[in-house]
Design a protein around this motif. Structure first.
Motif, PDB file in Angstrom:
ATOM      1  N   ILE A   1       0.850  -1.180   0.000  1.00 12.86           N
ATOM      2  CA  ILE A   1       0.000   0.000   0.000  1.00 12.86           C
ATOM      3  C   ILE A   1       0.891   1.238   0.000  1.00 12.86           C
ATOM      4  N   GLY A   2       0.836   2.011  -1.094  1.00 15.07           N
ATOM      5  CA  GLY A   2       1.616   3.243  -1.175  1.00 15.07           C
ATOM      6  C   GLY A   2       2.739   3.159  -2.188  1.00 15.07           C
ATOM      7  N   ALA A   3       2.735   4.083  -3.161  1.00 19.04           N
ATOM      8  CA  ALA A   3       3.777   4.130  -4.191  1.00 19.04           C
ATOM      9  C   ALA A   3       4.742   5.273  -3.940  1.00 19.04           C
ATOM     10  N   GLY A   4       5.140   5.431  -2.669  1.00 18.43           N
ATOM     11  CA  GLY A   4       6.202   6.364  -2.334  1.00 18.43           C
ATOM     12  C   GLY A   4       7.547   5.674  -2.452  1.00 18.43           C
ATOM     13  N   SER A   5       8.578   6.286  -1.889  1.00 20.27           N
ATOM     14  CA  SER A   5       9.923   5.720  -1.999  1.00 20.27           C
ATOM     15  C   SER A   5      10.004   4.322  -1.398  1.00 20.27           C
ATOM     16  N   ALA A   6       9.460   4.157  -0.193  1.00 21.33           N
ATOM     17  CA  ALA A   6       9.544   2.849   0.468  1.00 21.33           C
ATOM     18  C   ALA A   6       8.773   1.797  -0.311  1.00 21.33           C
TER      19      ALA A   6
END
Length: 420
Positions: free
Chosen positions: A9-14
């Motif tokens: 869940i989440g397409a940020g850096s991590a």
């Protein structure tokens, strides 16, 4: 359900680094992002890699190295060497306080970095998380668009306001802790002479602190590919304590900072007591500069129930911290690399003795994150508070140690350096 599938869940850096790490291990995954596109958000900024360079290298996509990062994601084309520094100035006197070492550091423009990492990744956009259910070693997520997905592991890389964290710990325990610190920022071009003056002080970044009124100001280059200095873009961040008696406004007369122009005007006013050249630099921010204002907050890492090895956290969702020592991205990278190693050593899809395929790897990973995350969040918050307190400013970790991950205790200093 696809065997041993991981839901991110989440397409940020991590989240994106996690996806590439799973690809390297041959583990099936899908990234779910609430935004409509990787660059849907108008706000952009940059962040530094100070001590996690080698760990980042392990998590990058195949074919992407530091040269690729420099060409496609770095704020400039400069290759920092061992002697690279971050100059920190006394804004009250204009004098240099200290040159803080930032050896071989990398500074990445967030939007360009995410675009680079998104290539070749299975990302489903417009997926706003609504609910999570775990049962029999299977995790099921529901989205606001009415769709559902199943997997063997869910990794919450959904930032400081993580819904996955709220699911694991409950809304009260997962809530961010508001801090007595306020910040305003702008990403903007500046007049020709001002832009040249900034980069004459330092080609990439600089910081200034004002001991008497407990304020600080960060400036770094965001984009400088154009030969005309007036077209260069800078990231400019002010922060201050809202409990400081010398603040410009009393609580009853604090300005309305709900508009960009009001934020810019307030930023200009706050540097009225600063010495040159910093006063003029900050007061040159144009009226129409993209700007935002917020209260700083943190979330102190505590152990969570991973639902028999089916749900975990990474990045800001696992340790939301203040930015004054640039530790957020470095710890997120450390998370991804730690899980990558744990999966290499402990993931075995044929191991029927484990409650779930990822349970043993998560034991190793979470033990690291829980200890490292708590230490990092608390030390960074303590540093930020001290940095805005004139009496303790010089003893803050930012002034004493710069960006390297050394920890300040109540009893003094213990040198705890995270593995690079």
């Amino acid at each position: 359900m696809e065997k041993d599938r991981v839901l991110i869940i989440g397409a940020g850096s991590a989240g994106l680094l996690m996806a590439h790490s799973l690809k390297k291990l041959g583990i099936s995954y899908t990234v779910f992002e609430q935004d409509a596109a990787i660059d849907a958000r108008r706000r952009d900024w940059s962040f530094g890699v100070y001590w996690a360079q080698s760990r980042l290298g392990e998590c990058l996509p195949e074919g992407v190295d530091e040269k690729t990062l420099r060409e496609k994601a770095q704020v400039d084309d400069y290759v920092a060497q061992e002697d690279f520094i971050l100059p920190t100035f006394n804004a009250e006197t204009g004098e240099l306080m200290k040159n803080l070492p930032t050896p071989c550091s990398i500074r990445l423009q967030r939007r360009r970095f995410l675009k680079l990492l998104s290539q070749g990744v299975d990302i489903r956009y417009g997926k706003r998380l609504e609910a999570i259910k775990t049962e029999g070693g299977v995790v099921t997520v529901s989205f606001e668009d009415g769709t559902t997905e199943e997997g063997s592991l869910l990794i919450g890389c959904d930032g400081a306001h993580s819904k996955v964290r709220s699911f694991l710990l409950g809304p009260e325990k997962a809530a961010l802790r508001p801090l007595p610190l306020l910040t305003s920022a702008a990403v903007t071009t500046l007049p020709h002479d001002t832009a040249l003056a900034i980069r004459k002080i330092h080609r990439r970044h600089m910081n200034a602190v004002h001991p008497s009124n407990g304020s600080s100001g960060w400036i770094s280059i965001q984009e400088c590919s154009d030969p005309e200095p007036s077209k260069w873009v800078f990231l400019m961040i002010q922060s201050w304590s809202d409990t400081n008696a010398s603040d410009l406004q009393s609580p009853e007369t604090k300005p309305d900072l709900s508009t960009k122009s009001a934020i810019v005007q307030d930023m200009r006013k706050r540097v009225g007591v600063w010495e040159e050249p910093f006063k003029s630099i900050w007061q040159s921010i144009p009226d129409n500069a993209p700007a935002w204002h917020t209260r700083l907050s943190d979330w102190v890492t505590e152990p969570w129930d991973n639902k028999s090895g089916t749900v975990t956290l990474a990045g800001d969702a696992a340790h939301s911290m203040t930015f004054h020592r640039g530790q957020g991205l470095n710890n997120a990278i450390d998370d991804v690399c730690t899980l990558l190693h744990a999966l290499r050593d402990h993931y075995s899809p044929s191991n029927t003795d484990a409650p779930t395929p990822f349970a043993e790897a998560l034991k190793v990973y979470e033990a690291n994150v829980w200890e490292r995350g708590k230490t990092a969040v608390l030390s960074n918050t303590k540093n930020s508070v001290m940095l805005h307190d004139g009496k303790n400013m010089a003893q803050s970790a930012a002034i004493r140690f710069g960006i390297m991950p050394r920890i300040v205790d109540d009893d003094g200093v213990r040198e705890t350096v995270m593995k690079a």
